[in-house]
Design an enzyme around this catalytic site. Structure first.
Site, PDB file in Angstrom:
ATOM      1  N   GLY A  45      52.149  14.873  52.452  1.00  0.00           N
ATOM      2  CA  GLY A  45      50.758  15.176  52.157  1.00  0.00           C
ATOM      3  C   GLY A  45      49.865  14.180  52.867  1.00  0.00           C
ATOM      4  O   GLY A  45      50.274  13.054  53.171  1.00  0.00           O
ATOM      5  N   GLN A  50      42.463   9.518  54.461  1.00  0.00           N
ATOM      6  CA  GLN A  50      43.531   8.722  55.083  1.00  0.00           C
ATOM      7  C   GLN A  50      43.453   8.710  56.606  1.00  0.00           C
ATOM      8  O   GLN A  50      44.157   7.936  57.244  1.00  0.00           O
ATOM      9  CB  GLN A  50      44.895   9.228  54.625  1.00  0.00           C
ATOM     10  CG  GLN A  50      45.138   8.981  53.142  1.00  0.00           C
ATOM     11  CD  GLN A  50      46.492   9.487  52.738  1.00  0.00           C
ATOM     12  OE1 GLN A  50      46.647  10.666  52.416  1.00  0.00           O
ATOM     13  NE2 GLN A  50      47.482   8.605  52.777  1.00  0.00           N
ATOM     14  N   CYS A 106      52.994   6.156  49.749  1.00  0.00           N
ATOM     15  CA  CYS A 106      51.736   6.633  50.320  1.00  0.00           C
ATOM     16  C   CYS A 106      51.642   6.139  51.760  1.00  0.00           C
ATOM     17  O   CYS A 106      51.924   4.977  52.039  1.00  0.00           O
ATOM     18  CB  CYS A 106      50.558   6.106  49.498  1.00  0.00           C
ATOM     19  SG  CYS A 106      48.949   6.620  50.118  1.00  0.00           S
ATOM     20  N   LEU A 107      51.237   7.034  52.658  1.00  0.00           N
ATOM     21  CA  LEU A 107      51.115   6.649  54.072  1.00  0.00           C
ATOM     22  C   LEU A 107      50.093   5.534  54.283  1.00  0.00           C
ATOM     23  O   LEU A 107      50.199   4.781  55.246  1.00  0.00           O
ATOM     24  CB  LEU A 107      50.748   7.866  54.929  1.00  0.00           C
ATOM     25  CG  LEU A 107      51.800   8.966  55.003  1.00  0.00           C
ATOM     26  CD1 LEU A 107      51.284  10.149  55.818  1.00  0.00           C
ATOM     27  CD2 LEU A 107      53.109   8.438  55.578  1.00  0.00           C
ATOM     28  N   HIS A 148      48.514  13.580  43.919  1.00  0.00           N
ATOM     29  CA  HIS A 148      48.359  12.380  44.747  1.00  0.00           C
ATOM     30  C   HIS A 148      47.259  12.594  45.786  1.00  0.00           C
ATOM     31  O   HIS A 148      46.374  11.745  45.960  1.00  0.00           O
ATOM     32  CB  HIS A 148      49.703  12.050  45.418  1.00  0.00           C
ATOM     33  CG  HIS A 148      49.678  10.815  46.254  1.00  0.00           C
ATOM     34  ND1 HIS A 148      50.267   9.635  45.857  1.00  0.00           N
ATOM     35  CD2 HIS A 148      49.145  10.564  47.473  1.00  0.00           C
ATOM     36  CE1 HIS A 148      50.084   8.718  46.803  1.00  0.00           C
ATOM     37  NE2 HIS A 148      49.407   9.265  47.795  1.00  0.00           N
ATOM     38  N   GLU A 149      47.308  13.722  46.485  1.00  0.00           N
ATOM     39  CA  GLU A 149      46.325  13.974  47.548  1.00  0.00           C
ATOM     40  C   GLU A 149      44.924  14.237  46.983  1.00  0.00           C
ATOM     41  O   GLU A 149      43.936  13.752  47.534  1.00  0.00           O
ATOM     42  CB  GLU A 149      46.771  15.138  48.444  1.00  0.00           C
ATOM     43  CG  GLU A 149      48.086  14.903  49.168  1.00  0.00           C
ATOM     44  CD  GLU A 149      48.198  13.558  49.868  1.00  0.00           C
ATOM     45  OE1 GLU A 149      47.186  13.041  50.399  1.00  0.00           O
ATOM     46  OE2 GLU A 149      49.311  12.999  49.887  1.00  0.00           O
ATOM     47  N   HIS A 152      43.197  11.070  46.224  1.00  0.00           N
ATOM     48  CA  HIS A 152      42.600  10.498  47.444  1.00  0.00           C
ATOM     49  C   HIS A 152      41.223  11.098  47.713  1.00  0.00           C
ATOM     50  O   HIS A 152      40.297  10.389  48.108  1.00  0.00           O
ATOM     51  CB  HIS A 152      43.478  10.782  48.669  1.00  0.00           C
ATOM     52  CG  HIS A 152      44.536   9.776  48.931  1.00  0.00           C
ATOM     53  ND1 HIS A 152      44.267   8.452  49.214  1.00  0.00           N
ATOM     54  CD2 HIS A 152      45.881   9.902  48.995  1.00  0.00           C
ATOM     55  CE1 HIS A 152      45.396   7.808  49.430  1.00  0.00           C
ATOM     56  NE2 HIS A 152      46.407   8.667  49.303  1.00  0.00           N
TER      57      HIS A 152
END
Length: 190
Positions: A45, A50, A106-107, A148-149, A152
């Site tokens: 994701g 991000q 997480c990226l 999660h996304e 963000h």
């Protein structure tokens, strides 16, 4: 085009996204770039914040994982892999009260993994890349990734779920990530 991933410490990660109003070639190009960026970084994701853009837009693709997911559209189960990649524009998510703790990464936090409580099931109302309504329910890993996304998109990060004592334990990792270094794994911490 692969876009640079914004790391923890960059203020854009705390910026709530603005609604997407134009469903045009620019949005489709951005979606393509985000998907390519997510895949290149081995993610499942990616939220617009991000990659430095505070928009209510995310891409999700869980078809390469072995973790169980379900998706229901118009009351009927559908094969999750056939719905991937999933582009969520201006999403609104309803959560169930039933929670489950899962280990997430997480990226924007390379090398860091923490336990996060998430709803077992979500209901999503969003738009697709053409601006058409997208309404579905999800459970399992897909529900976790969606939560999660969408966090963000509203400036919330997975570390916000930690208690103060837990946050203190990863203070060194967060400092490393702010410097552009990966977090230390639990195996290398002494």
């Amino acid at each position: 085009m692969i876009l640079p991933i914004v790391l923890f410490g960059n203020p854009v990660l705390r910026q709530p996204g603005k609604p997407v109003r134009r469903f045009d070639a620019d949005l489709r190009k951005f979606a393509e770039d985000m998907q390519e960026t997510m895949v290149a970084n081995q993610g499942v994701g990616l939220a617009a914040q991000q990659v430095g853009k505070p928009l209510l837009f995310a891409v999700i693709d869980v078809k390469r994982t072995k973790t169980s997911s379900t998706m229901i559209i118009r009351g009927k189960p559908v094969p999750v892999e056939e719905q991937m990649p999933l582009f969520l524009v201006n999403p609104v998510v309803s959560l169930t009260k039933s929670k489950e703790i899962g280990n997430e990464g997480c990226l924007s936090f390379p090398g860091l993994r923490i336990d996060v409580p998430r709803s077992r099931r979500v209901s999503v109302r969003a738009q697709d890349l053409q601006g058409k309504p997208l309404v579905f329910e999800a459970s399992g890993f897909l529900a976790v990734v969606i939560q999660h996304e969408v966090d963000h998109l509203y400036g919330r990060l997975f570390i916000d779920y930690l208690k103060p004592a837990e946050r203190k334990e990863i203070k060194e990792d967060l400092a490393r990530i702010r410097q552009g270094l990966p977090a230390l794994t639990k195996d290398t911490k002494e």
